[in-house]
Design a protein around this motif. Structure first.
Motif, short mmCIF file in Angstrom:
data_model
loop_
_atom_site.label_atom_id
_atom_site.label_comp_id
_atom_site.label_asym_id
_atom_site.label_seq_id
_atom_site.Cartn_x
_atom_site.Cartn_y
_atom_site.Cartn_z
N LYS A 1 -1.58 1.83 -5.25
CA LYS A 1 -1.15 3.22 -5.15
C LYS A 1 -2.29 4.13 -4.72
O LYS A 1 -3.45 3.79 -4.85
CB LYS A 1 -0.57 3.68 -6.49
CG LYS A 1 0.61 2.86 -6.97
CD LYS A 1 1.02 3.26 -8.38
CE LYS A 1 2.08 2.34 -8.94
NZ LYS A 1 2.38 2.64 -10.36
N GLU A 2 -1.91 5.30 -4.21
CA GLU A 2 -2.86 6.32 -3.76
C GLU A 2 -3.83 5.77 -2.72
O GLU A 2 -5.01 6.10 -2.71
CB GLU A 2 -3.61 6.92 -4.96
CG GLU A 2 -2.69 7.67 -5.91
CD GLU A 2 -3.43 8.35 -7.04
OE1 GLU A 2 -3.78 9.53 -6.88
OE2 GLU A 2 -3.65 7.70 -8.07
N GLN A 3 -3.29 4.91 -1.87
CA GLN A 3 -4.08 4.35 -0.77
C GLN A 3 -3.26 4.51 0.52
O GLN A 3 -2.26 3.83 0.71
CB GLN A 3 -4.42 2.88 -1.03
CG GLN A 3 -5.30 2.70 -2.25
CD GLN A 3 -5.95 1.32 -2.32
OE1 GLN A 3 -6.11 0.64 -1.32
NE2 GLN A 3 -6.33 0.92 -3.52
N GLN A 4 -3.70 5.42 1.35
CA GLN A 4 -2.97 5.73 2.58
C GLN A 4 -3.51 4.91 3.74
O GLN A 4 -4.72 4.87 3.99
CB GLN A 4 -3.08 7.21 2.91
CG GLN A 4 -2.28 7.61 4.16
CD GLN A 4 -2.29 9.11 4.38
OE1 GLN A 4 -2.94 9.85 3.65
NE2 GLN A 4 -1.57 9.56 5.39
N GLN B 1 5.82 8.95 10.26
CA GLN B 1 4.58 8.40 9.72
C GLN B 1 4.26 7.04 10.32
O GLN B 1 3.09 6.66 10.40
CB GLN B 1 4.69 8.30 8.19
CG GLN B 1 4.82 9.65 7.51
CD GLN B 1 5.07 9.53 6.02
OE1 GLN B 1 5.42 8.47 5.51
NE2 GLN B 1 4.91 10.64 5.30
N TYR C 1 0.85 -1.19 0.00
CA TYR C 1 0.00 0.00 0.00
C TYR C 1 0.89 1.24 0.00
O TYR C 1 1.76 1.39 0.85
CB TYR C 1 -0.93 0.00 1.22
CG TYR C 1 -1.97 -1.09 1.16
CD1 TYR C 1 -3.22 -0.86 0.57
CD2 TYR C 1 -1.68 -2.37 1.63
CE1 TYR C 1 -4.16 -1.88 0.48
CE2 TYR C 1 -2.61 -3.39 1.54
CZ TYR C 1 -3.86 -3.14 0.96
OH TYR C 1 -4.78 -4.15 0.86
N GLU C 2 0.66 2.12 -0.97
CA GLU C 2 1.47 3.32 -1.14
C GLU C 2 0.55 4.54 -1.27
O GLU C 2 -0.36 4.55 -2.09
CB GLU C 2 2.34 3.19 -2.40
CG GLU C 2 3.03 4.45 -2.86
CD GLU C 2 3.89 5.09 -1.79
OE1 GLU C 2 3.76 6.32 -1.59
OE2 GLU C 2 4.69 4.37 -1.14
N LYS C 3 0.80 5.55 -0.44
CA LYS C 3 -0.10 6.71 -0.44
C LYS C 3 0.09 7.62 -1.65
O LYS C 3 -0.81 8.38 -2.02
CB LYS C 3 0.08 7.53 0.84
CG LYS C 3 1.41 8.25 1.00
CD LYS C 3 1.47 8.97 2.33
CE LYS C 3 2.78 9.72 2.52
NZ LYS C 3 2.95 10.82 1.57
N SER C 4 1.25 7.55 -2.29
CA SER C 4 1.53 8.41 -3.44
C SER C 4 1.05 7.76 -4.74
O SER C 4 0.65 6.60 -4.77
CB SER C 4 3.03 8.71 -3.53
OG SER C 4 3.48 9.35 -2.36
N VAL D 1 -7.88 1.97 5.30
CA VAL D 1 -7.32 2.55 4.08
C VAL D 1 -8.11 3.79 3.70
O VAL D 1 -9.34 3.74 3.56
CB VAL D 1 -7.36 1.54 2.91
CG1 VAL D 1 -6.67 2.13 1.68
CG2 VAL D 1 -6.72 0.23 3.32
N GLN D 2 -7.39 4.91 3.50
CA GLN D 2 -8.03 6.16 3.05
C GLN D 2 -7.57 6.44 1.63
O GLN D 2 -6.37 6.46 1.35
CB GLN D 2 -7.64 7.33 3.96
CG GLN D 2 -8.32 8.64 3.61
CD GLN D 2 -9.82 8.60 3.88
OE1 GLN D 2 -10.25 8.41 5.00
NE2 GLN D 2 -10.62 8.77 2.84
N ALA D 3 -8.53 6.66 0.75
CA ALA D 3 -8.22 7.00 -0.64
C ALA D 3 -9.06 8.20 -1.05
O ALA D 3 -10.16 8.42 -0.52
CB ALA D 3 -8.49 5.81 -1.56
#
Length: 330
Positions: free
Chosen positions: A122-125, A165, A29-32, A140-142
């Protein structure tokens, strides 16, 4: 085991590849929007800017072996450009160092190669960990979802993100959270400059003394880069801390002035952009290889662990920490 890894920088991607080779199923899981973390390259119409990690070196046999493998694959190459030390515009030869390597054709290319074939979301914080019996659920926040969703369950969770983080996600592991807060992560303002003509400076990179800046580098001096005069200028930790909340335009003006003063060149750029890294480098690396709770199966790795090296915050730290954690998990 089915394992979740949070973070798709070098440490996260390394631990995933190691775990998969050991027979585990791993989801990242990658927030970027992209992989590589602080080994970043920003693409523009003028070409790429390596605005995060500038290069890496190797002191351990394990990392030297890995770099040799990457070289054979064409993923990395030595950066053999002349580097100097600048003091009030006067340059002096920089001391000898181990071979410096860069990914090609940009620093983020290594992460892209390592991520090939992996399950990277991606894009999942990740905003929380929740126990689910002997397993774990991730919150998970998207941007596409109004409220945090759940993912899992997973048999183990590994955090491969900066200490600042990681700490908020370690609520059920107070001892780990305390350790994470000890590893202070320093910020860094980075200036990206593109010029219409060459500045004709007789070096490819320089450590800058007595300045708002600590480092400058000509991106197109690195191997297999697109031609064109592109410079990176990174502010000192002290200046970045003092101006952490500075308006980006004001930060750009101040750092551009410092660049002119450091180089003695007053040619104006045709492209100038700043980027603020809130968590650029560890000031106090933890004196371990990683953190791992063998009973509850939650671990942490990254460049903020010493991993047997002097100091932290380097690409080699990130790699060795990840390899050691994966080996321990087995």
């Amino acid at each position: 085991m089915h394992i979740a890894v949070v973070g798709a920088g070098l440490s996260g991607l390394t631990v995933v590849r190691q775990l998969q080779s050991q027979g585990h199923h791993v989801t990242v899981y990658e927030k970027s929007a992209g992989v590589s973390g602080r080994m970043s390259t920003r693409q523009t119409e003028l070409g790429g800017f390596d605005h995060g990690a500038q290069y890496f070196t190797a002191s351990s046999d394990r990392f030297k072996k890995e770099i040799n493998d990457w070289k054979k694959l064409g993923w990395v190459a030595p950066w053999e450009e002349k580097l100097v030390s600048l003091d009030h515009g006067q340059s002096k030869p920089a001391g000898k160092s181990a071979t410096r390597y860069v990914a090609t054709p940009g620093m983020n290319a290594l992460g892209k190669q390592l991520a090939h074939g992996l399950d990277v979301r991606k894009e999942q914080q990740i905003v929380g960990l929740e126990a689910h019996g002997n397993q774990w659920l991730l919150k998970v926040q998207a941007d596409t979802v109004a409220i945090a969703a759940s993912a899992g369950p997973f048999d183990a969770v590994l955090l491969a993100i900066p200490a600042d983080q990681a700490a908020p996600l370690l609520g059920e592991f107070p001892a780990f959270a305390v350790e994470a807060t000890k590893s202070i992560m320093l910020p860094c303002w980075t200036l990206m400059l593109g010029f219409q003509t060459s500045l004709e400076l007789p070096y490819g990179g320089a450590w800058v003394n007595q300045s708002r800046l600590s480092w400058i580098a000509r991106d197109n001096s690195k191997p297999l880069r697109r031609s064109g005069e592109r410079w990176i200028a990174q502010a000192s930790p002290a200046w970045s801390i003092e101006h952490l909340e500075e308006d980006p335009e004001r930060a750009k003006e101040k750092l551009l002035k410092a660049f002119h003063e450091a180089t003695g060149s007053w040619i104006q750029p045709i492209h100038a952009v700043v980027h603020r890294w809130r968590f650029a480098q560890s000031e106090h690396p933890l004196p371990f290889d990683f953190l791992w709770d063998v009973n509850r199966k939650v671990g942490v790795c990254g460049d903020w662990f010493a991993a047997g090296l002097e100091g932290g915050g380097r690409v080699e730290n990130a790699f060795l920490s990840a390899v050691a954690l994966a080996k321990t998990i087995g």
